[in-house]
Design a protein around this motif. Structure first.
Motif, short mmCIF file in Angstrom:
data_model
loop_
_atom_site.label_atom_id
_atom_site.label_comp_id
_atom_site.label_asym_id
_atom_site.label_seq_id
_atom_site.Cartn_x
_atom_site.Cartn_y
_atom_site.Cartn_z
N GLU A 20 -1.33 20.65 132.44
CA GLU A 20 -2.54 20.34 131.71
C GLU A 20 -2.87 20.93 130.48
N ILE A 21 -3.02 20.31 129.45
CA ILE A 21 -3.25 21.06 128.23
C ILE A 21 -4.79 21.53 128.39
N VAL A 22 -4.59 22.87 128.05
CA VAL A 22 -6.05 23.63 128.06
C VAL A 22 -6.61 23.91 126.61
N ARG A 23 -5.56 24.21 125.74
CA ARG A 23 -6.36 24.59 124.48
C ARG A 23 -5.00 24.56 123.43
N TRP A 24 -5.03 23.82 122.41
CA TRP A 24 -4.19 23.66 121.51
C TRP A 24 -4.21 24.97 120.50
N LEU A 25 -3.25 25.64 120.20
CA LEU A 25 -3.00 26.83 119.34
C LEU A 25 -2.80 26.51 117.93
N VAL A 26 -2.42 25.22 117.50
CA VAL A 26 -2.01 25.01 116.31
C VAL A 26 -2.74 23.36 115.88
N GLN A 27 -2.69 23.11 114.58
CA GLN A 27 -3.11 21.81 114.00
C GLN A 27 -2.32 21.21 113.51
N VAL A 39 0.67 26.25 122.35
CA VAL A 39 -0.44 25.36 123.26
C VAL A 39 -0.57 26.45 124.38
N GLU A 40 -1.79 26.19 125.06
CA GLU A 40 -1.95 26.99 126.31
C GLU A 40 -2.04 25.81 127.25
N VAL A 41 -1.40 26.07 128.54
CA VAL A 41 -1.43 24.91 129.47
C VAL A 41 -1.61 25.73 130.87
N GLU A 42 -2.16 24.81 131.80
CA GLU A 42 -2.62 25.23 133.08
C GLU A 42 -1.49 24.71 133.96
N THR A 43 -0.80 25.27 134.75
CA THR A 43 -0.01 25.01 135.64
C THR A 43 -0.62 25.03 137.20
N ALA A 44 0.11 24.53 138.10
CA ALA A 44 -0.57 25.00 139.45
C ALA A 44 -0.34 26.33 139.80
N LYS A 45 0.21 27.34 138.95
CA LYS A 45 0.49 28.58 139.21
C LYS A 45 -0.24 29.47 138.46
N ALA A 46 -0.49 29.24 137.02
CA ALA A 46 -0.87 29.84 136.19
C ALA A 46 -1.23 29.54 134.82
N GLU A 65 -6.95 18.03 124.96
CA GLU A 65 -7.29 19.08 125.87
C GLU A 65 -7.85 18.14 126.94
N GLY A 66 -6.94 18.67 128.31
CA GLY A 66 -7.67 18.15 129.54
C GLY A 66 -6.54 16.92 129.99
N THR A 67 -5.71 16.61 129.07
CA THR A 67 -4.54 15.46 129.43
C THR A 67 -3.49 16.52 130.24
N GLU A 68 -2.94 15.69 131.30
CA GLU A 68 -1.77 16.28 132.16
C GLU A 68 -0.74 15.56 131.71
N LEU A 69 0.50 16.50 131.22
CA LEU A 69 1.64 15.95 130.96
C LEU A 69 2.79 16.25 132.07
N PRO A 70 3.75 15.34 132.18
CA PRO A 70 5.03 15.90 132.96
C PRO A 70 5.87 16.51 132.13
N VAL A 71 6.74 17.37 132.89
CA VAL A 71 7.85 17.83 132.16
C VAL A 71 8.67 17.07 131.30
N GLY A 72 9.13 17.29 130.21
CA GLY A 72 9.65 16.45 129.16
C GLY A 72 8.95 15.41 128.39
N ALA A 73 7.58 15.53 128.66
CA ALA A 73 6.85 14.49 127.83
C ALA A 73 6.52 15.35 126.30
N PRO A 74 6.62 14.54 125.19
CA PRO A 74 6.34 15.25 123.93
C PRO A 74 5.26 16.03 123.89
N LEU A 75 5.28 17.07 123.08
CA LEU A 75 4.13 18.15 122.97
C LEU A 75 3.71 17.91 121.49
N ILE A 76 4.67 18.45 120.68
CA ILE A 76 4.45 18.25 119.16
C ILE A 76 5.88 17.88 118.52
#
Length: 442
Positions: A20-27, A39-46, A65-76
């Motif tokens: 889950e995207i918690v906070r973008w660190l770049v614009q 980007v700062e993300v939250e996984t099920a572990k950390a 922020e708040g969007t859940e992305l699967p592995v392999g989805a575009p970030l930037i």
């Protein structure tokens, strides 16, 4: 000529498939260096920062922020070799990438200072294929980029506060922070929520649900979802049993007081209990193991990676002290303190939370005497420690008030029988009652 590269959410390891995207660190428009966290993300572990393996100009961000992305989805997407404000091209070496995209393991270079680029912005790339980036007039918002990119993030003291607001459908931009320079604190969010109806309460029950109107629905995701999955699997797969014993911890408490009165770093009680655990596991290695169902084998470990249960605002986590059997009381105290602080701050990495071979559960900190906990799959046992309190106790043939603790061992009955489990727990109790017993293993 600039090339646009698409950076996707990398493989997070340890069976994690989404974040889950918690906070973008770049614009959009920022210049990023190779291996700079974006980007700062939250996984099920950390909660972790994701470094980008490319250097260049950020041309698009995907997901709010708040969007859940699967592995392999575009970030930037990053324009590599793009000119910055008429200056020289960004070094094209970023096109090769560093390969350092594993979450939670840091980066090889310090992030460069970010700077805004006001020149023409390329359109977001449609695929991973490297393509030439055509220049285009600046637009108010690029496709695929949320409007927040231009407005900037709301100053919040921690991602946990942002998450609390998001889960209750609270717009942080409507709050006035009481912290320094308008920083929004947890108290600000909680005060706002007292007069608001949480999103879950307003949600309608799903078709076929018998939940009454006004009931609250809390998604099982993130840490809570991971805990639910692991506990369910443990209950399904492990035939567990529990035995317990009361022990007189008076001498252990005195020994600790003597250690701490002699100067040097203070020794924690949990560190002494961990030292007792490792000594007991050396005598009863059957409990420092796991069951390989596919091979129908019990795998015994020659090392002790000791997990310990820690309650945080994000839920229950189990950080792991690596090679606990090789650490003394001071080393164990320092490592417990480091991991506990990281857990409370949400800075634990996947490496900090995986690989445990045995768990120490000090539920006495919650003011309870006993428990029959669920084993932390795929481990084979867990030692539980209740609160230490004054109780009547027969000591040297006379009734006295002593510091008494209840100890419990929950174990996988496939790895050993009750005799082994009882022997382990009795040895732990003996060490608690007579710490000198540990001298045999030093």
């Amino acid at each position: 000529m600039a090339q646009v590269l698409e950076f996707k959410l990398p493989d997070l390891g340890e069976g994690l498939t989404e974040a889950e995207i918690v906070r973008w660190l770049v614009q959009v428009g920022d210049v990023v260096a190779v291996d700079q966290p974006v980007v700062e993300v939250e996984t099920a572990k950390a909660m972790v920062e994701v470094p980008c393996p490319y250097g260049g100009v950020v041309t698009a961000r995907f997901g709010e922020e708040g969007t859940e992305l699967p592995v392999g989805a575009p970030l930037i997407t990053v324009a590599v070799g793009a000119p910055a404000s008429g200056g020289p091209d960004v070094p094209a070496k970023g096109a090769e990438g560093s390969g350092n995209v594993l979450v939670g393991y840091g980066t090889s270079e310090a992030p460069a200072r970010r700077r805004r680029v006001r020149s023409a912005r390329p359109e977001p790339a449609a695929s991973v294929t490297v393509a030439a980036a055509p220049a285009a007039p600046a637009a108010p918002v690029l496709p695929g980029v949320p409007a927040e990119a231009s407005a900037g993030p709301v100053p919040v003291i921690s991602p946990l506060v942002r998450r609390l607001a998001r889960e209750n459908n609270l717009d942080l931009r409507e709050l006035t922070g009481s912290g320094p320079e308008g920083l929004i604190l947890r108290a600000d969010v909680e005060n706002a929520l007292r007069g608001a109806v949480p999103r879950e309460q307003a949600a309608q029950p799903s078709p076929g649900s018998s939940a009454p109107a006004g009931s609250r629905r809390i998604p099982l995701k993130g840490v809570r979802g991971a805990v639910a999955d692991k506990l369910s699997r443990s209950r399904r797969e492990i035939p567990d049993a529990t035995c317990w014993v009361d022990a007189d911890a008076t001498e252990l408490m005195r020994a600790r007081a003597t250690m701490n009165a002699s100067g040097g770093p203070k020794i924690s009680l949990v560190a002494l209990l961990a030292r007792i655990c490792t000594a007991a596991l050396a005598r009863f290695p059957e409990l420092n193991s796991t069951v390989d169902l596919a091979a129908r084998e019990v795998v015994q470990f020659d090392h002790v990676h000791l997990g310990f249960a820690a309650q945080t605002e994000r839920g229950l986590v189990v950080p792991v002290v690596r090679d606990a059997h090789a650490r003394d009381a001071e080393g164990l105290t320092a490592e417990f303190a480091r991991l506990t602080e990281s857990a409370r701050d949400g800075r634990l990495t996947p490496a900090d939370l995986t690989g445990g071979t045995f768990t120490l559960n000090n539920y006495g900190v919650f003011g309870v005497d006993g428990s029959t906990p669920i084993i932390n799959h795929p481990e084979a046992a867990m030692l539980g420690v209740g609160r230490i309190i004054p109780k009547p106790w027969v000591h040297e043939g006379e009734l006295a008030v002593r510091q008494v603790v209840q100890l419990s061992l929950t174990f996988d009955h496939r790895v050993c029988d009750g005799g082994t489990a009882g022997g382990f727990l009795r040895y732990v109790a003996d060490c608690v009652e007579q710490p000198a017993v540990l001298l045999r293993t030093l």
